[in-house]
Design an enzyme around this catalytic site. Structure first.
Site, PDB file in Angstrom:
ATOM      1  N   LYS A 191      10.922 126.216  45.483  1.00 13.03           N
ATOM      2  CA  LYS A 191       9.706 126.441  46.272  1.00 13.03           C
ATOM      3  C   LYS A 191       8.682 127.241  45.476  1.00 13.03           C
ATOM      4  O   LYS A 191       9.040 128.135  44.708  1.00 13.03           O
ATOM      5  CB  LYS A 191      10.117 127.195  47.533  1.00 13.03           C
ATOM      6  CG  LYS A 191       9.064 128.032  48.199  1.00 13.03           C
ATOM      7  CD  LYS A 191       9.639 128.743  49.416  1.00 13.03           C
ATOM      8  CE  LYS A 191       9.185 130.182  49.464  1.00 13.03           C
ATOM      9  NZ  LYS A 191       9.697 130.902  50.620  1.00 13.03           N
ATOM     10  N   ARG A 193       5.167 129.374  46.381  1.00 13.28           N
ATOM     11  CA  ARG A 193       4.268 129.822  47.448  1.00 13.28           C
ATOM     12  C   ARG A 193       2.851 129.885  46.902  1.00 13.28           C
ATOM     13  O   ARG A 193       2.611 130.520  45.875  1.00 13.28           O
ATOM     14  CB  ARG A 193       4.712 131.193  47.971  1.00 13.28           C
ATOM     15  CG  ARG A 193       3.926 131.672  49.174  1.00 13.28           C
ATOM     16  CD  ARG A 193       4.509 132.945  49.753  1.00 13.28           C
ATOM     17  NE  ARG A 193       5.661 132.723  50.611  1.00 13.28           N
ATOM     18  CZ  ARG A 193       5.616 132.176  51.819  1.00 13.28           C
ATOM     19  NH1 ARG A 193       4.452 131.761  52.292  1.00 13.28           N
ATOM     20  NH2 ARG A 193       6.708 132.028  52.520  1.00 13.28           N
ATOM     21  N   THR A 222       5.754 131.507  59.224  1.00  9.39           N
ATOM     22  CA  THR A 222       4.807 130.429  59.564  1.00  9.39           C
ATOM     23  C   THR A 222       5.457 129.046  59.482  1.00  9.39           C
ATOM     24  O   THR A 222       4.806 128.038  59.749  1.00  9.39           O
ATOM     25  CB  THR A 222       3.626 130.428  58.583  1.00  9.39           C
ATOM     26  OG1 THR A 222       4.111 130.074  57.277  1.00  9.39           O
ATOM     27  CG2 THR A 222       2.936 131.777  58.521  1.00  9.39           C
ATOM     28  N   ALA A 223       6.696 128.989  59.051  1.00  6.24           N
ATOM     29  CA  ALA A 223       7.460 127.737  58.859  1.00  6.24           C
ATOM     30  C   ALA A 223       6.919 126.887  57.701  1.00  6.24           C
ATOM     31  O   ALA A 223       7.300 125.725  57.567  1.00  6.24           O
ATOM     32  CB  ALA A 223       7.540 126.901  60.141  1.00  6.24           C
TER      33      ALA A 223
HETATM   34  C1  R5P Z   1      11.031 134.013  51.607  1.00 11.95           C
HETATM   35  O1  R5P Z   1      11.492 134.332  50.543  1.00 11.95           O
HETATM   36  C2  R5P Z   1      11.802 134.047  52.899  1.00 11.95           C
HETATM   37  O2  R5P Z   1      13.175 133.974  52.691  1.00 11.95           O
HETATM   38  C3  R5P Z   1      11.363 132.938  53.832  1.00 11.95           C
HETATM   39  O3  R5P Z   1      11.666 131.706  53.252  1.00 11.95           O
HETATM   40  C4  R5P Z   1       9.893 132.998  54.085  1.00 11.95           C
HETATM   41  O4  R5P Z   1       9.473 134.315  54.205  1.00 11.95           O
HETATM   42  C5  R5P Z   1       9.540 132.276  55.348  1.00 11.95           C
HETATM   43  O5  R5P Z   1       8.154 132.376  55.542  1.00 11.95           O
HETATM   44  P1  R5P Z   1       7.335 131.135  56.076  1.00 11.95           P
HETATM   45  O6  R5P Z   1       8.064 130.661  57.301  1.00 11.95           O
HETATM   46  O7  R5P Z   1       5.971 131.687  56.400  1.00 11.95           O
HETATM   47  O8  R5P Z   1       7.298 130.118  54.997  1.00 11.95           O
END
Ligand code: R5P
Length: 307
Positions: A191, A193, A222-223
């Protein structure tokens, strides 16, 4: 030593559930606001000489719940509590456990310092974002995990041909721990970000074609992470009917819409934070009240034996 359990305003239902398991009455504590927005906390319970447990999860509004916790701790200390344990099922700011650039604060460390400075002797938390967060605290941390409870729940309905998927590199160990008792293989989505709510998935390591994914993460905010991972998995030939497992379902901003659009079978989570009303997809919630109650019971016994 008399035990007092009090709950802040962030999750009264969980506070009541823990009190019920422990067969305790919740201690009297009121929280309201001054007209300018400041919190006003009043601990009416007699806590002098007591072993006090303050339950406050740090879901949204995060800063408000954190401040409330700090004020409750301070009030207990000033009323003469012998020992104060903060029971914080979801610890906010835990994702700030390292500085990506030299221009960012170390939020997890700062929050840990604030909790200790307020007068907390010990912290109980569930599925911290990473084990490194424990190192931010100069007080003992009971780091509990809800993963065995979630795996146990899933075991009853898991279908053959599933693969446990970590949605990012940082969560691989968690996925492996989850997959072990289920005897399932593990795959990893790589992933990237791009902002607080936008995520891209570029590669997948592991054999996923024709498998039904079980995505395992510590939290869903936020998924964006789950959306990117599910889309990449479907593109790689996975079956729809994805199960998403996450201890902390914050489900803020676009999360409900994003999850609703995905080919999900269900979201499996805990009650570490209150869920928004009626998510438009199947949600199965495993309560962590017995897990928290057991930890409180063990700490209480430890303090009686001078631990
Ligand atoms: C990140 O390292 C966490 O483990 C989660 O994957 C993340 O924080 C989830 O955030 P969101 O749902 O906004 O993508």
């Amino acid at each position: 030593m008399r035990v007092v359990l009090m709950s802040g305003s962030s999750h009264p239902a969980l506070g009541a559930a823990v009190a019920k398991v422990l067969n305790l009455e919740l201690g009297r504590c009121t929280v309201d606001r001054f007209p300018d927005g400041e919190h006003h906390v009043e601990v009416a319970e007699e806590v002098r000489g007591c072993d006090v447990y303050l339950l406050q999860t740090l879901g949204p509004p995060v800063d408000s719940h954190l401040m409330e916790l700090l004020l409750m701790v301070d009030a207990c200390r000033r009323r003469g509590a012998a020992r104060v344990t903060a029971v914080v099922p979801y610890l906010a700011y835990a994702r700030h456990d390292r500085r990506e650039t030299g221009r960012e604060p170390l939020g997890a460390r700062l929050v840990a310092d604030m909790i200790r400075a307020a007068g907390v002797d010990r912290l109980v938390a569930v599925d911290l974002h990473s084990p490194a967060v424990e190192g931010c605290f100069n007080i003992p941390v009971e780091h509990l995990s809800a993963l065995p409870l979630l795996a146990d729940h899933l075991q009853r309905t898991a279908t053959p041909g599933s693969v446990v998927v970590s949605p990012d590199l940082g969560a691989v160990k968690r996925a492996e721990r989850f997959a072990a008792p289920l005897k399932l293989p593990v795959a990893v989505v790589h992933k990237y970000r791009t902002s607080g709510s936008q995520v891209q998935a570029r590669n997948i390591t592991g054999d996923v074609k024709g498998c039904t994914p079980i995505l395992v993460d510590d939290m869903i905010s936020t998924a964006g992470t789950i959306e990117a991972a599910v889309n990449a998995l479907i593109e790689a030939g996975c079956e729809p009917g994805v199960t998403v497992v996450a201890t902390h379902a914050l489900l803020v901003g676009p999360a409900l819409d994003r999850l609703h659009r995905l080919p999900l079978r269900r979201l499996l989570t805990t009650d570490s934070v209150p869920l928004p009303v009626r998510p438009p997809f199947q949600v199965e919630v495993v309560s962590i009240a017995p897990l928290l109650a057991r930890s409180i019971e063990l700490l209480r016994l430890g303090s009686q034996q001078g631990g």
